[in-house]
Write an enzyme that holds these catalytic residues in place. Structure first.
Site, mmCIF file in Angstrom:
data_model
loop_
_atom_site.group_PDB
_atom_site.id
_atom_site.type_symbol
_atom_site.label_atom_id
_atom_site.label_comp_id
_atom_site.label_asym_id
_atom_site.label_seq_id
_atom_site.Cartn_x
_atom_site.Cartn_y
_atom_site.Cartn_z
ATOM 1 N N GLU A 45 -18.249 58.516 -58.923
ATOM 2 C CA GLU A 45 -16.801 58.428 -58.711
ATOM 3 C C GLU A 45 -16.405 59.320 -60.046
ATOM 4 O O GLU A 45 -16.482 58.831 -60.989
ATOM 5 C CB GLU A 45 -16.020 57.567 -58.666
ATOM 6 N N GLY A 49 -12.041 55.286 -54.207
ATOM 7 C CA GLY A 49 -11.355 55.288 -52.937
ATOM 8 C C GLY A 49 -11.071 56.572 -52.675
ATOM 9 O O GLY A 49 -10.467 56.908 -51.475
ATOM 10 N N GLY A 100 4.437 74.060 -42.985
ATOM 11 C CA GLY A 100 3.407 73.457 -42.254
ATOM 12 C C GLY A 100 3.896 72.219 -41.625
ATOM 13 O O GLY A 100 4.427 71.118 -42.037
ATOM 14 N N ILE A 152 0.559 65.882 -42.463
ATOM 15 C CA ILE A 152 0.983 65.454 -43.806
ATOM 16 C C ILE A 152 2.517 66.087 -43.904
ATOM 17 O O ILE A 152 3.194 65.522 -44.538
ATOM 18 C CB ILE A 152 0.021 66.371 -44.921
ATOM 19 N N GLY A 153 2.841 67.319 -43.466
ATOM 20 C CA GLY A 153 4.026 67.883 -43.709
ATOM 21 C C GLY A 153 4.987 67.021 -42.813
ATOM 22 O O GLY A 153 6.069 66.535 -43.602
ATOM 23 N N LEU A 154 4.727 66.502 -41.776
ATOM 24 C CA LEU A 154 5.664 65.757 -40.729
ATOM 25 C C LEU A 154 5.801 64.314 -41.184
ATOM 26 O O LEU A 154 7.030 63.764 -41.515
ATOM 27 C CB LEU A 154 5.132 65.650 -39.514
ATOM 28 N N VAL A 208 5.456 82.313 -43.746
ATOM 29 C CA VAL A 208 5.989 82.292 -45.117
ATOM 30 C C VAL A 208 5.205 83.570 -45.788
ATOM 31 O O VAL A 208 3.954 83.816 -45.574
ATOM 32 C CB VAL A 208 5.578 81.175 -45.755
ATOM 33 N N HIS A 215 -11.561 58.059 -40.707
ATOM 34 C CA HIS A 215 -12.443 57.446 -39.909
ATOM 35 C C HIS A 215 -13.412 58.165 -39.457
ATOM 36 O O HIS A 215 -14.733 57.669 -39.231
ATOM 37 C CB HIS A 215 -11.526 56.649 -38.773
ATOM 38 N N HIS A 255 2.236 41.271 -20.568
ATOM 39 C CA HIS A 255 3.548 41.843 -20.386
ATOM 40 C C HIS A 255 4.472 40.834 -21.282
ATOM 41 O O HIS A 255 4.193 39.476 -21.333
ATOM 42 C CB HIS A 255 4.021 41.748 -18.933
#
Length: 466
Positions: free
Chosen positions: A33, A39, A181, A185-187, A238, A322, A445
């Protein structure tokens, strides 16, 4: 010289999972790493810290906008932004430390430094003190991930014009955050700062936000985020981003080609990510990359050098933690002589805004383009008792099934806990269930998952509650 059966370069979700699986299979394993913490992007500057801030900001938003309706008087609720960032850092630290524990538990040798190929069986590790150690390996798994992408004319100064990395550790809440974007990520980060009081403007080149997901989800998410106060400028290209002091000016051409100017105090550039291979020394072993800089692999995740594999964001496909984990497991098992398989069609995509968005399998747009004969069932979240009880009524579940066989081809949803609920759809599709199969399963339920059952019933126009 230390010698290993497998060396993994990169300790993100793909890399550390690959290393653990190799060790479980009895292979002598090492992991390299570059950074001081394990991570990768996901745990340090991606999935985990962004979810921590999404969760904290969601609590605040609920306290301000929803507590009173629930009968909870919480006057003068304030944001302690420093504490919010500190808690995020604690979560990151705990999670990253957990990887170190797993490496020790599985007796995996760890090396900190920049790993690069000397040749196909030897890897140099350049350490912070500039010393270099060389180790020997029979097999290597490249799991170096990706880094934030940009546009050629944008200069990221990491102060006012920032990437997702800087957006996770700002010292103040922006007054007006410009987001270039309208993807995941942007949202997600846009919603964090909108909840905390920033004005947020999303500038997206495509006609829709989250353009790779089913169109119904894009439309519903934009409607929901607009209600929360986010502004959207789709079909805007842009052309310029300039920073002067505390102001950022973004110029974009609208659908008709007219220039439009946006002014804010921060600009988040969230135009995707690109494979990260810098310093790997791929040229020393002749590993091939494609025109996008991604490492080329075959169906077994092998590069053109048979004993070198590559997984995750550094190869083609969706850049998802994932997906990298599945590929890490697959590469380890192939090296050990097994014959695993990944069905890429069944890897779900998720957006962790609120409402959450998730999808698996084919979108309706893909089925139309392929000329497939399919049927559709849809169910609104607001028709669920559980959704009304929690005041999370935005969203829907949409099921696409083969018109003849009734096999489920795709499931797309937006609503509370969609990120968790999508797993039911993945399981159903893994076992090639029909919409009838799921419609006849008993769902507790009141729960959000009842929306999947109802959407499957709706495939044959027999939904009970809508």
């Amino acid at each position: 010289m230390k010698s290993f059966d497998v060396v993994v370069i990169g300790s993100g979700p793909g890399g550390y999972v690959a290393a653990i699986r190799c060790a479980q299979l009895g292979l002598k394993t090492a992991i390299i790493e570059k950074y001081s913490t394990m991570g990768g992007t996901c745990l340090n500057v991606g999935c985990i810290p962004s979810k921590a801030l999404l969760d904290s900001s969601h609590h605040y938003y609920d306290a301000v906008h929803h507590f009173e309706k629930h009968g909870i008087d919480a006057k003068e609720v304030k944001v302690n932004f420093k504490q919010m960032i500190d808690r995020k850092s604690e979560v990151v630290s705990q999670t990253s430390g957990g990887i170190n524990f797993l490496m020790d538990k599985n007796k995996i040798d760890t090396f900190q430094g920049l790993g690069s190929f000397k040749d196909a069986n030897h890897i140099n590790i350049k350490k912070e003190n500039n010393e270099t150690e060389t180790i020997e390996t029979k097999n290597t798994i490249i799991a170096t991930g990706s880094k934030p992408g940009s546009l050629p004319f944008i200069k990221i100064d990491k102060k006012r014009i920032i990437t997702s990395t800087e957006a996770l550790s700002l010292s103040e809440i922006p007054k007006h955050l410009l987001v270039i974007g309208g993807g995941v990520i942007g949202l997600e980060l846009g919603q964090v700062y909108k909840r905390l009081g920033a004005e947020v403007s999303v500038i997206e080149y495509m006609p829709t936000i989250i353009p790779t997901m089913d169109g119904a989800l894009s439309k519903e998410l934009q409607k929901s985020l607009k209600k929360q106060g986010m502004k959207f400028f789709t079909d805007h290209k842009v052309s310029s981003v300039k920073s002067s002091g505390k102001e950022v000016v973004v110029t974009a051409d609208d659908k008709k080609g007219n220039p439009v100017e946006f002014k804010g105090d921060y600009c988040l550039v969230a135009v995707g990510r690109k494979a990260y291979t810098e310093g790997l020394g791929l040229e020393n072993v002749g590993i091939q990359v494609n025109e996008r800089g991604q490492i080329e692999t075959n169906a077994h995740l092998q590069t053109n050098i048979p004993n070198i594999y590559a997984i995750g964001d550094v190869i083609k496909g969706a850049m998802l933690a994932h997906k990298a984990e599945e590929e890490g497991t697959m590469a380890a098992e192939i090296i050990a002589g097994q014959k695993p398989h990944i069905d890429y069609n069944l890897i779900p995509g998720v957006v962790y805004t609120w409402p959450e968005v998730a999808g698996v399998g084919k979108t309706e747009e893909e089925l139309k383009a392929a000329g497939a004969n399919y049927k559709v069932g849809s169910f609104p979240m607001r028709a669920l008792g559980r959704a009304r009880a929690s005041m999370d009524i935005d969203g829907l579940v949409k099921v696409l099934a083969d018109a003849k066989t009734d096999e489920i081809l795709g499931v797309h949803m937006i609503g509370a806990r969609a990120a968790d609920i999508i797993a039911e759809a993945v399981v159903a599709m893994e076992f090639r269930a029909s919409s009838e199969d799921v419609a006849r399963m008993s769902h507790a339920h009141p729960t959000y998952t009842e929306a999947i059952k109802e959407a499957c019933l709706a495939v044959e126009n027999r939904s009970i509650h809508s």
